[in-house]
Design an enzyme around this catalytic site. Structure first.
Site, PDB file in Angstrom:
ATOM      1  N   HIS A   9       0.830  -1.212   0.000  1.00  0.00           N
ATOM      2  CA  HIS A   9       0.000   0.000   0.000  1.00  0.00           C
ATOM      3  C   HIS A   9       0.864   1.262   0.000  1.00  0.00           C
ATOM      4  O   HIS A   9       2.032   1.249   0.391  1.00  0.00           O
ATOM      5  CB  HIS A   9      -0.935   0.011   1.212  1.00  0.00           C
ATOM      6  CG  HIS A   9      -0.204   0.040   2.525  1.00  0.00           C
ATOM      7  ND1 HIS A   9       0.373   1.181   3.045  1.00  0.00           N
ATOM      8  CD2 HIS A   9       0.053  -0.952   3.405  1.00  0.00           C
ATOM      9  CE1 HIS A   9       0.947   0.910   4.193  1.00  0.00           C
ATOM     10  NE2 HIS A   9       0.771  -0.389   4.436  1.00  0.00           N
ATOM     11  N   GLU A  82      -2.963  -7.126   7.428  1.00  0.00           N
ATOM     12  CA  GLU A  82      -1.660  -7.083   8.088  1.00  0.00           C
ATOM     13  C   GLU A  82      -1.672  -7.896   9.374  1.00  0.00           C
ATOM     14  O   GLU A  82      -2.727  -8.112   9.993  1.00  0.00           O
ATOM     15  CB  GLU A  82      -1.279  -5.624   8.382  1.00  0.00           C
ATOM     16  CG  GLU A  82       0.083  -5.431   9.049  1.00  0.00           C
ATOM     17  CD  GLU A  82       1.272  -5.952   8.241  1.00  0.00           C
ATOM     18  OE1 GLU A  82       1.380  -7.194   8.075  1.00  0.00           O
ATOM     19  OE2 GLU A  82       2.093  -5.140   7.801  1.00  0.00           O
TER      20      GLU A  82
END
Length: 195
Positions: A9, A82
């Site tokens: 990201h 994550e």
């Protein structure tokens, strides 16, 4: 052959401050949105079939910005969220080094369970989208864990500092995932040098 481009990201304010994010749902900052747009511009040159994204907003927004250019089916997969870093989330590197010098973070997700979650996610991609080209937008910890597993620890977690919006390519060849390249950022450097 199933091909996956792992996209980290774009930048968040916590990235810029050196804070560990984990499952904290931090948004992209302006630089991160710009990086995502640069990824989208670069990735238009290849023939991708779909985008898979972590549900956390920094990854999801990166995927959405990339997809403004590509217009692909977009699928969220919890398997690529994550890792939960427990009590260390929100701390800078210096704070973590002082508080947890042994790098053991209380209440964090177990490494083996994390690895199993990622392996299950890759299996789903390979089973559901065989022979397709998949963009997978996720996180530094996720991508490093995948690279570490596939390289038998030669690269990845603890060894490789992945940059925001970097690209890493893997493909499934007969029985195994193979790393083609990792931490590619030339698409960002070119854009930055021209601005």
């Amino acid at each position: 052959m199933t091909t996956v481009c792992l996209v980290r990201h774009g930048e968040t304010d916590w990235n810029a401050q050196g804070k560990i994010q984990g499952t904290a749902d931090i948004p992209l900052n302006k630089a991160g949105a710009r990086q995502a747009a640069q990824c989208g511009a670069y990735l238009t040159g290849a023939d991708w079939d779909l985008i898979v994204t972590s549900p956390l907003q920094r990854a999801r927004r990166t995927a959405e910005i990339i997809n403004e250019t590509l217009g692909l089916p977009l699928i969220e997969m919890e398997q690529f969220a994550e890792k939960h870093f427990g009590d260390a989330e929100g701390m800078t590197y210096e704070e973590r080094a002082l508080t947890f010098p042994n790098r053991f973070y209380p209440n964090q997700e177990d490494n083996e369970l994390f690895a199993e979650r990622l392996a299950a996610g890759l299996k789903i991609i390979n089973d559901r989208f065989p022979e397709q080209r998949v963009l997978l937008v996720s996180h530094g910890g996720v991508i490093n864990a995948i690279l570490g597993e596939l390289s038998n620890g030669e690269i990845g977690s603890g060894k490789t500092r992945l940059l925001n919006a970097c690209l890493s390519h893997i493909h499934f060849d007969k029985h195994n995932w193979i790393i083609q390249n990792y931490n590619q950022v030339s698409h960002l450097q070119h854009s930055l040098s021209s601005s």
